[in-house]
Write an enzyme that holds these catalytic residues in place. Structure first.
Site, PDB file in Angstrom:
ATOM      1  CG  ASP A  35      -2.024   0.996   1.156  1.00  0.00           C
ATOM      2  OD1 ASP A  35      -1.739   2.210   1.169  1.00  0.00           O
ATOM      3  OD2 ASP A  35      -3.192   0.584   1.075  1.00  0.00           O
ATOM      4  CB  ILE A  36       1.078   4.295  -2.117  1.00  0.00           C
ATOM      5  CG1 ILE A  36      -0.368   4.753  -2.197  1.00  0.00           C
ATOM      6  CG2 ILE A  36       1.491   3.508  -3.353  1.00  0.00           C
ATOM      7  CD1 ILE A  36      -0.611   5.789  -3.283  1.00  0.00           C
ATOM      8  CG  ASN A  90     -12.172  -0.879   3.714  1.00  0.00           C
ATOM      9  OD1 ASN A  90     -12.483  -1.339   4.805  1.00  0.00           O
ATOM     10  ND2 ASN A  90     -11.019  -0.289   3.501  1.00  0.00           N
ATOM     11  N   GLY A  96     -14.864   3.289   3.583  1.00  0.00           N
ATOM     12  CA  GLY A  96     -13.485   3.638   3.290  1.00  0.00           C
ATOM     13  C   GLY A  96     -12.949   3.115   1.970  1.00  0.00           C
ATOM     14  CD  GLN A  97     -14.736  -0.578  -2.703  1.00  0.00           C
ATOM     15  OE1 GLN A  97     -15.886  -0.716  -2.290  1.00  0.00           O
ATOM     16  NE2 GLN A  97     -14.249  -1.279  -3.706  1.00  0.00           N
ATOM     17  CG  HIS A 103      -8.833  -3.329  -2.662  1.00  0.00           C
ATOM     18  ND1 HIS A 103      -9.863  -2.624  -3.239  1.00  0.00           N
ATOM     19  CD2 HIS A 103      -8.420  -2.590  -1.600  1.00  0.00           C
ATOM     20  CE1 HIS A 103     -10.071  -1.495  -2.562  1.00  0.00           C
ATOM     21  NE2 HIS A 103      -9.209  -1.460  -1.563  1.00  0.00           N
ATOM     22  CG  HIS A 105      -6.905  -2.906   2.865  1.00  0.00           C
ATOM     23  ND1 HIS A 105      -6.137  -1.791   2.604  1.00  0.00           N
ATOM     24  CD2 HIS A 105      -8.108  -2.685   2.289  1.00  0.00           C
ATOM     25  CE1 HIS A 105      -6.850  -0.928   1.902  1.00  0.00           C
ATOM     26  NE2 HIS A 105      -8.053  -1.453   1.698  1.00  0.00           N
TER      27      HIS A 105
END
Length: 117
Positions: A35-36, A90, A96-97, A103, A105
């Site tokens: 994750d960035i 999410n 929070g998507q 995907h 997390h």
């Protein structure tokens, strides 16, 4: 069409190699990358190569690929030597998507309190 790459989807572009990402695992059906904006020492996204807006639509259309995403989440945790980890999907902007491509997390490496959020 569901399952087909979307031209405006960031994750579809990562799958296609059009947008760089720190990819740590790839399978025939999934891609896992860091994750960035990590929220834990291990924060990896595991995405299906096919495009579905969220985990629920993916599960209905492609249950085998949904299982692949979860299996890869476990492999990511093992690769990062995480004894405990959390897998979060999410669904919807209120949860929070921010990228509407299913995907997971994978979060580990710090205390993860319950309830989250």
């Amino acid at each position: 069409m569901a399952g087909e790459p979307q031209a405006d989807c960031l994750f579809c572009k990562i799958v296609a190699g059009e947008v760089p990402a720190t990819i740590i695992r790839e399978t025939e059906t999934t891609v896992a990358f860091r994750d960035i904006n990590p929220q834990a020492p291990t924060h990896v996204l595991v995405i299906p190569r096919v495009h579905y807006a969220n985990a629920a639509t993916l599960a209905i259309a492609e249950p085998g690929i949904t299982a692949d995403v979860l299996r890869e989440a476990g492999e990511v945790a093992a690769q990062d030597k995480a004894e405990s980890y959390r897998v979060v999907f999410n669904t919807g902007s209120g949860a929070g998507q921010t990228v509407f491509h299913a995907h997971a997390h994978v979060l580990a490496g710090r205390g993860l309190e319950w309830p989250p959020g």
